[in-house]
Design a protein around this motif. Structure first.
Motif, PDB file in Angstrom:
ATOM      1  N   ALA A 124      51.067  85.036  15.538  1.00 46.54           N
ATOM      2  CA  ALA A 124      51.278  84.354  14.760  1.00 46.54           C
ATOM      3  C   ALA A 124      52.469  83.426  15.646  1.00 46.54           C
ATOM      4  O   ALA A 124      51.659  82.768  16.828  1.00 46.54           O
ATOM      5  N   SER A 125      53.226  83.420  15.379  1.00 43.37           N
ATOM      6  CA  SER A 125      53.750  82.170  16.157  1.00 43.37           C
ATOM      7  C   SER A 125      55.074  82.796  17.055  1.00 43.37           C
ATOM      8  O   SER A 125      55.704  82.300  17.545  1.00 43.37           O
ATOM      9  N   SER A 126      54.691  84.137  17.376  1.00 46.57           N
ATOM     10  CA  SER A 126      55.723  84.143  18.490  1.00 46.57           C
ATOM     11  C   SER A 126      54.968  84.144  19.947  1.00 46.57           C
ATOM     12  O   SER A 126      53.864  83.608  20.296  1.00 46.57           O
ATOM     13  N   SER A 127      56.094  83.558  20.617  1.00 46.62           N
ATOM     14  CA  SER A 127      55.848  83.229  21.976  1.00 46.62           C
ATOM     15  C   SER A 127      57.045  83.885  23.204  1.00 46.62           C
ATOM     16  O   SER A 127      58.359  83.734  22.757  1.00 46.62           O
ATOM     17  N   GLY A 128      56.267  83.468  24.468  1.00 50.89           N
ATOM     18  CA  GLY A 128      57.101  83.416  24.854  1.00 50.89           C
ATOM     19  C   GLY A 128      58.432  82.470  25.545  1.00 50.89           C
ATOM     20  O   GLY A 128      59.126  82.457  25.844  1.00 50.89           O
ATOM     21  N   GLY A 252      50.089  75.898  21.941  1.00 52.75           N
ATOM     22  CA  GLY A 252      51.230  77.097  22.094  1.00 52.75           C
ATOM     23  C   GLY A 252      51.050  77.819  20.850  1.00 52.75           C
ATOM     24  O   GLY A 252      51.641  77.268  19.971  1.00 52.75           O
ATOM     25  N   THR A 253      51.092  79.547  20.619  1.00 49.20           N
ATOM     26  CA  THR A 253      52.286  80.133  19.030  1.00 49.20           C
ATOM     27  C   THR A 253      53.339  79.537  19.038  1.00 49.20           C
ATOM     28  O   THR A 253      53.581  79.695  18.120  1.00 49.20           O
ATOM     29  N   SER A 256      54.487  74.550  20.269  1.00 46.27           N
ATOM     30  CA  SER A 256      54.925  73.117  21.299  1.00 46.27           C
ATOM     31  C   SER A 256      52.959  72.912  22.046  1.00 46.27           C
ATOM     32  O   SER A 256      52.073  73.613  21.414  1.00 46.27           O
ATOM     33  N   PRO A 257      53.171  71.544  21.899  1.00 49.42           N
ATOM     34  CA  PRO A 257      51.777  71.046  22.228  1.00 49.42           C
ATOM     35  C   PRO A 257      50.717  71.855  23.568  1.00 49.42           C
ATOM     36  O   PRO A 257      49.855  72.023  23.981  1.00 49.42           O
ATOM     37  N   GLY A 258      51.331  73.367  23.885  1.00 45.18           N
ATOM     38  CA  GLY A 258      50.741  74.096  24.856  1.00 45.18           C
ATOM     39  C   GLY A 258      50.941  74.065  26.715  1.00 45.18           C
ATOM     40  O   GLY A 258      52.190  73.542  27.038  1.00 45.18           O
ATOM     41  N   VAL A 259      50.233  73.631  26.992  1.00 44.58           N
ATOM     42  CA  VAL A 259      49.844  73.660  28.504  1.00 44.58           C
ATOM     43  C   VAL A 259      50.569  71.628  28.692  1.00 44.58           C
ATOM     44  O   VAL A 259      51.365  71.916  29.831  1.00 44.58           O
TER      45      VAL A 259
END
Ligand code: HEM
Length: 281
Positions: A124-128, A252-253, A256-259
């Motif tokens: 889901a929306s969990s992320s480091g 990203g989960t 954010s836009p990720g990379v």
């Protein structure tokens, strides 16, 4: 670890402990192994094979973050006590752990993109991104920002922990205090720290350069701080490349836009003055 009882000396030294009825201490009970092993709970149906690795590696990182915060708090106390030998030994330990933390990215890179995608939706929306301890460590070191606080509800324990870290003097302030008590003229403005990342202070550079040329003991401490700064930047670089090879340029989960977002966090030093003086040395 083989001990099955409390060592006699410490039992005697602590009167409260002596009054507690003796319970046989074992490897499992001391380290809370049953509790620890009950904490890996996959979300995926099946469950997907690699989700276990994904959970364990994150938990291992959280334990290392905890240890790094503990060691960094110790480092601040040692600097305050002007104990250079202990401070350097602690920095040496922090660096050794950090090397392990960087190396562990190799383990995650054995997971293929397809394998990660098999359970990614369950995250889901969990992320480091939401790791409170990672932010705490950044703030303690001096990479402070108010923005990450918005990820935690007002009044939550996480938010309170980060607010406390924002208001505490950072490692860099302790280092400056140590240097000023040990022969360096530190301009007042170098200490001016709010709730933003440590900024470079040009007025400090001449004294730092003098220290690098004339005071090898203090230079040794600063070089360990540069190692720490470089090590953290190395972790960020390895993490972003691992993310790119696993999810490419997907979002990203954590939202954010990720990379693209992670790339912007690269090459931002924690102790900018220690990098800037190098050109002038
Ligand atoms: C397959 C493995 C991983 C993937 C695909 C991944 C992906 C990402 C992405 C895309 C972000 C940006 C925020 C977001 O939108 O989610 C992020 C941030 C972050 N991740 Fe990971 N990550 C992985 C493993 C890890 C591990 C093992 C850790 C260790 C705790 C970690 C810690 C972090 C931290 C601390 C951030 C915030 C960085 C910052 O804001 O400076 N990640 N990750």
């Amino acid at each position: 670890m083989h001990g099955s009882r409390l060592p006699r000396r410490s039992a005697r030294a602590n009167p409260v402990r002596r009054s507690i009825p003796r319970v046989e201490l074992t490897y499992a009970s001391y380290l809370r192994i049953p509790q620890l092993l009950s904490l890996q709970v996959p979300e995926s149906d099946g469950p997907e094979h690699d989700e276990m690795l994904f959970i364990i590696i994150h938990q291992v990182y959280e334990l290392w973050f905890k240890q790094q915060i503990h060691e960094t708090e110790g480092l601040r106390r040692m600097l305050e006590a002007d104990d250079l030998i202990a401070a350097e030994a602690t920095l040496g330990r922090i660096l050794t752990i950090l090397k392990t933390m960087v190396g562990q990215i190799d383990v995650l890179e054995t997971m293929t993109p397809v394998s990660f995608l098999s359970f990614r939706d369950f995250l889901a929306s969990s992320s480091g991104f939401q790791s409170v301890q990672f932010r705490e460590w950044e703030f303690i070191l001096g990479h402070k920002r108010e923005r990450p606080l918005a990820n935690y509800p007002e009044g939550s324990d996480e938010r309170a922990a980060l607010e406390r870290r924002l208001s505490e003097p950072s490692v860099w302030e302790y280092v400056l205090g140590f240097l000023s008590r040990n022969g360096l003229e530190i301009p007042r403005e170098a200490f001016a720290e709010g709730t933003e990342p440590t900024r470079s202070c040009v007025a400090l550079h001449a004294e730092l350069i003098r220290m690098y040329r004339e005071l090898p003991r203090l230079r040794g401490l600063c070089e360990l701080l540069v190692d720490l700064d470089e090590g953290l930047q190395e972790w960020r670089y390895r993490h972003v490349k691992m993310v790119e090879r696993t999810i490419g340029f997907k979002k990203g989960t954590g939202g954010s836009p990720g990379v693209g977002y992670l790339q912007k966090t690269l090459f931002q030093p924690i102790f900018p003055d220690l990098w800037e003086i190098r050109t002038e040395l």
